[in-house]
Design a protein around this motif. Structure first.
Motif, PDB file in Angstrom:
ATOM      1  N   LEU A 235      16.035  -2.358  -4.375  1.00 54.85           N
ATOM      2  CA  LEU A 235      15.912  -1.847  -5.736  1.00 54.85           C
ATOM      3  C   LEU A 235      15.226  -0.481  -5.714  1.00 54.85           C
ATOM      4  N   PRO A 236      15.946   0.578  -6.090  1.00 58.27           N
ATOM      5  CA  PRO A 236      15.386   1.937  -5.999  1.00 58.27           C
ATOM      6  C   PRO A 236      14.109   2.125  -6.802  1.00 58.27           C
ATOM      7  N   MET A 237      13.984   1.493  -7.959  1.00 58.80           N
ATOM      8  CA  MET A 237      12.790   1.668  -8.786  1.00 58.80           C
ATOM      9  C   MET A 237      11.554   1.120  -8.068  1.00 58.80           C
ATOM     10  N   VAL A 238      11.680  -0.021  -7.432  1.00 60.46           N
ATOM     11  CA  VAL A 238      10.568  -0.613  -6.695  1.00 60.46           C
ATOM     12  C   VAL A 238      10.285   0.207  -5.437  1.00 60.46           C
ATOM     13  N   ARG A 239      11.349   0.714  -4.796  1.00 61.60           N
ATOM     14  CA  ARG A 239      11.181   1.533  -3.597  1.00 61.60           C
ATOM     15  C   ARG A 239      10.389   2.801  -3.905  1.00 61.60           C
ATOM     16  N   ARG A 240      10.683   3.455  -5.032  1.00 60.89           N
ATOM     17  CA  ARG A 240       9.943   4.662  -5.417  1.00 60.89           C
ATOM     18  C   ARG A 240       8.470   4.362  -5.638  1.00 60.89           C
ATOM     19  N   GLY A 241       8.175   3.241  -6.275  1.00 56.90           N
ATOM     20  CA  GLY A 241       6.783   2.850  -6.495  1.00 56.90           C
ATOM     21  C   GLY A 241       6.055   2.589  -5.185  1.00 56.90           C
ATOM     22  N   ARG A 242       6.728   1.925  -4.250  1.00 60.46           N
ATOM     23  CA  ARG A 242       6.115   1.656  -2.952  1.00 60.46           C
ATOM     24  C   ARG A 242       5.860   2.955  -2.195  1.00 60.46           C
ATOM     25  N   ARG A 243       6.805   3.881  -2.231  1.00 58.67           N
ATOM     26  CA  ARG A 243       6.626   5.158  -1.528  1.00 58.67           C
ATOM     27  C   ARG A 243       5.509   5.985  -2.155  1.00 58.67           C
ATOM     28  N   ARG A 244       5.421   5.998  -3.466  1.00 61.48           N
ATOM     29  CA  ARG A 244       4.332   6.728  -4.132  1.00 61.48           C
ATOM     30  C   ARG A 244       2.980   6.156  -3.746  1.00 61.48           C
ATOM     31  N   LEU A 245       2.878   4.836  -3.726  1.00 57.51           N
ATOM     32  CA  LEU A 245       1.626   4.193  -3.347  1.00 57.51           C
ATOM     33  C   LEU A 245       1.277   4.502  -1.892  1.00 57.51           C
ATOM     34  N   THR A 246       2.263   4.486  -1.012  1.00 59.83           N
ATOM     35  CA  THR A 246       2.031   4.790   0.394  1.00 59.83           C
ATOM     36  C   THR A 246       1.527   6.213   0.576  1.00 59.83           C
ATOM     37  N   VAL A 247       2.137   7.166  -0.128  1.00 60.10           N
ATOM     38  CA  VAL A 247       1.704   8.560  -0.033  1.00 60.10           C
ATOM     39  C   VAL A 247       0.294   8.718  -0.601  1.00 60.10           C
ATOM     40  N   ARG A 248       0.024   8.098  -1.735  1.00 58.37           N
ATOM     41  CA  ARG A 248      -1.296   8.199  -2.356  1.00 58.37           C
ATOM     42  C   ARG A 248      -2.380   7.620  -1.445  1.00 58.37           C
ATOM     43  N   LEU A 249      -2.122   6.457  -0.861  1.00 52.53           N
ATOM     44  CA  LEU A 249      -3.100   5.856   0.043  1.00 52.53           C
ATOM     45  C   LEU A 249      -3.261   6.681   1.315  1.00 52.53           C
ATOM     46  N   GLY A 250      -2.168   7.255   1.803  1.00 54.04           N
ATOM     47  CA  GLY A 250      -2.254   8.104   2.983  1.00 54.04           C
ATOM     48  C   GLY A 250      -3.093   9.348   2.737  1.00 54.04           C
ATOM     49  N   ARG A 251      -2.935   9.963   1.576  1.00 55.36           N
ATOM     50  CA  ARG A 251      -3.738  11.138   1.240  1.00 55.36           C
ATOM     51  C   ARG A 251      -5.210  10.783   1.116  1.00 55.36           C
ATOM     52  N   ARG A 252      -5.494   9.646   0.507  1.00 61.82           N
ATOM     53  CA  ARG A 252      -6.884   9.210   0.359  1.00 61.82           C
ATOM     54  C   ARG A 252      -7.492   8.918   1.730  1.00 61.82           C
ATOM     55  N   PHE A 253      -6.730   8.270   2.598  1.00 62.30           N
ATOM     56  CA  PHE A 253      -7.194   7.959   3.947  1.00 62.30           C
ATOM     57  C   PHE A 253      -7.462   9.246   4.721  1.00 62.30           C
ATOM     58  N   LYS A 254      -6.555  10.213   4.590  1.00 57.71           N
ATOM     59  CA  LYS A 254      -6.711  11.491   5.290  1.00 57.71           C
ATOM     60  C   LYS A 254      -7.953  12.235   4.798  1.00 57.71           C
ATOM     61  N   LYS A 255      -8.212  12.180   3.513  1.00 55.94           N
ATOM     62  CA  LYS A 255      -9.346  12.887   2.933  1.00 55.94           C
ATOM     63  C   LYS A 255     -10.676  12.257   3.363  1.00 55.94           C
ATOM     64  N   ARG A 256     -10.729  10.925   3.398  1.00 55.35           N
ATOM     65  CA  ARG A 256     -11.986  10.243   3.717  1.00 55.35           C
ATOM     66  C   ARG A 256     -12.278  10.173   5.201  1.00 55.35           C
ATOM     67  N   TRP A 257     -11.254   9.969   6.014  1.00 54.49           N
ATOM     68  CA  TRP A 257     -11.440   9.813   7.453  1.00 54.49           C
ATOM     69  C   TRP A 257     -10.448  10.707   8.210  1.00 54.49           C
ATOM     70  N   PRO A 258     -10.670  12.028   8.226  1.00 51.11           N
ATOM     71  CA  PRO A 258      -9.696  12.933   8.848  1.00 51.11           C
ATOM     72  C   PRO A 258      -9.504  12.697  10.339  1.00 51.11           C
ATOM     73  N   SER A 259     -10.562  12.368  11.082  1.00 48.18           N
ATOM     74  CA  SER A 259     -10.387  12.162  12.520  1.00 48.18           C
ATOM     75  C   SER A 259      -9.591  10.886  12.794  1.00 48.18           C
TER      76      SER A 259
END
Length: 99
Positions: A55-79
């Motif tokens: 389902l494309p609508m659910v896939r977009r939500g999952r990808r947005r969440l993955t990107v958002r969590l990845g950015r937060r992880f990168k910001k808090r723990w860069p190494s």
């Protein structure tokens, strides 16, 4: 073969789109009834991940969440993020051909 990958483990999913939608919908419906003894609220996110294959609508939500969590992880723990990215294995399996 469609598979759900979590870390180094792969869990096979049915090849039929209808079966995957039924499994994902059943997990979400069971998760809504998570207050009952056998069912649990953990079933909702798992069902949404299974549904995101088809389902494309659910896939977009999952990808947005993955990107958002990845950015937060990168910001808090860069190494740790750099180590994770450089050591990560690709999600695409390559099939060797005998030549």
């Amino acid at each position: 073969m469609t598979e759900l990958r979590y870390g180094n483990k792969a869990f096979p999913l049915p090849q039929s789109k209808l079966a995957r939608i039924a499994i994902g919908g059943g997990l979400v419906a069971g998760g809504v009834l998570g207050f009952l003894p056998i069912l649990g609220f953990w079933m909702i996110p798992l069902g949404l991940v299974v549904l995101s294959f088809d389902l494309p609508m659910v896939r977009r939500g999952r990808r947005r969440l993955t990107v958002r969590l990845g950015r937060r992880f990168k910001k808090r723990w860069p190494s740790a993020w750099h180590r994770h990215v450089t050591e990560a294995k690709p999600h695409v399996r390559t099939h060797r051909t005998n030549t």
